[in-house]
Design a protein around this motif. Sequence first.
Motif, mmCIF file in Angstrom:
data_model
loop_
_atom_site.group_PDB
_atom_site.id
_atom_site.type_symbol
_atom_site.label_atom_id
_atom_site.label_comp_id
_atom_site.label_asym_id
_atom_site.label_seq_id
_atom_site.Cartn_x
_atom_site.Cartn_y
_atom_site.Cartn_z
ATOM 1 N N PRO A 36 0.824 -1.189 -0.094
ATOM 2 C CA PRO A 36 -0.167 -0.091 0.023
ATOM 3 C C PRO A 36 0.872 1.361 -0.024
ATOM 4 O O PRO A 36 0.569 2.284 -0.699
ATOM 5 N N ALA A 37 2.014 1.278 0.859
ATOM 6 C CA ALA A 37 2.864 2.527 0.812
ATOM 7 C C ALA A 37 3.423 2.857 -0.738
ATOM 8 O O ALA A 37 3.357 3.835 -0.976
ATOM 9 N N VAL A 38 3.881 1.753 -1.497
ATOM 10 C CA VAL A 38 4.382 1.900 -2.590
ATOM 11 C C VAL A 38 3.229 2.311 -3.596
ATOM 12 O O VAL A 38 3.661 3.320 -4.379
ATOM 13 N N GLY A 39 2.422 1.868 -3.443
ATOM 14 C CA GLY A 39 1.054 2.179 -4.400
ATOM 15 C C GLY A 39 0.799 3.717 -4.081
ATOM 16 O O GLY A 39 0.288 4.392 -5.124
ATOM 17 N N VAL A 40 0.642 4.093 -2.994
ATOM 18 C CA VAL A 40 0.159 5.569 -2.705
ATOM 19 C C VAL A 40 1.465 6.359 -3.137
ATOM 20 O O VAL A 40 1.022 7.405 -4.001
ATOM 21 N N ARG A 41 2.538 6.119 -3.017
ATOM 22 C CA ARG A 41 3.581 6.751 -3.495
ATOM 23 C C ARG A 41 3.679 6.745 -4.947
ATOM 24 O O ARG A 41 3.973 7.957 -5.590
ATOM 25 N N VAL A 42 3.740 5.723 -5.777
ATOM 26 C CA VAL A 42 3.443 5.902 -7.227
ATOM 27 C C VAL A 42 2.379 6.540 -7.608
ATOM 28 O O VAL A 42 2.455 7.420 -8.633
ATOM 29 N N SER A 43 1.193 6.574 -7.076
ATOM 30 C CA SER A 43 -0.058 7.332 -7.511
ATOM 31 C C SER A 43 0.478 8.927 -7.228
ATOM 32 O O SER A 43 -0.080 9.708 -8.012
ATOM 33 N N GLN A 44 0.854 9.133 -6.214
ATOM 34 C CA GLN A 44 1.314 10.625 -5.841
ATOM 35 C C GLN A 44 2.276 11.058 -7.053
ATOM 36 O O GLN A 44 2.252 12.191 -7.326
ATOM 37 N N LEU A 45 3.220 10.207 -7.419
ATOM 38 C CA LEU A 45 4.094 10.736 -8.482
ATOM 39 C C LEU A 45 3.503 10.925 -9.748
ATOM 40 O O LEU A 45 3.870 11.938 -10.565
ATOM 41 N N ALA A 46 2.649 9.996 -10.065
ATOM 42 C CA ALA A 46 1.966 10.130 -11.472
ATOM 43 C C ALA A 46 1.166 11.356 -11.425
ATOM 44 O O ALA A 46 0.976 12.068 -12.452
ATOM 45 N N ALA A 47 0.434 11.771 -10.337
ATOM 46 C CA ALA A 47 -0.470 12.841 -10.166
ATOM 47 C C ALA A 47 0.444 14.095 -10.287
ATOM 48 O O ALA A 47 0.147 15.096 -10.995
ATOM 49 N N ARG A 48 1.477 14.126 -9.658
ATOM 50 C CA ARG A 48 2.688 15.285 -9.810
ATOM 51 C C ARG A 48 3.018 15.408 -11.150
ATOM 52 O O ARG A 48 3.272 16.574 -11.844
ATOM 53 N N ALA A 49 3.271 14.356 -11.694
ATOM 54 C CA ALA A 49 3.877 14.376 -13.156
ATOM 55 C C ALA A 49 2.733 15.082 -14.033
ATOM 56 O O ALA A 49 3.044 15.891 -14.863
ATOM 57 N N ARG A 50 1.508 14.731 -14.076
ATOM 58 C CA ARG A 50 0.170 15.441 -14.747
ATOM 59 C C ARG A 50 0.410 16.732 -14.415
ATOM 60 O O ARG A 50 0.018 17.456 -15.431
#
Length: 74
Positions: A37-51
């Motif tokens: 879950p921690a990795v999943g949340v971090r990856v989704s935050q990085l994707a949102a930041r990239a957008r």
Amino acid sequence: MVAALSAAAWYDFFLARPYETFDITASAHIETAVPLPAVGVRVSQLAARARRLRVITVTDAAHLARVHRTAELS
């Protein structure tokens, strides 16, 4: 967050022994399921930041093009 928790749950259900239960008996499986879950949340935050950064980049490029056109006109 829901997707990250779901990934951990389905890892436990399909890939950790005993299969097709939500019981984890080996410590190695716990060490894998807990960070998911921690990795999943971090990856989704990085994707949102990239957008967001892409939108900013496109907007800034348009502003810069206007500045160049104004400079050429003057």
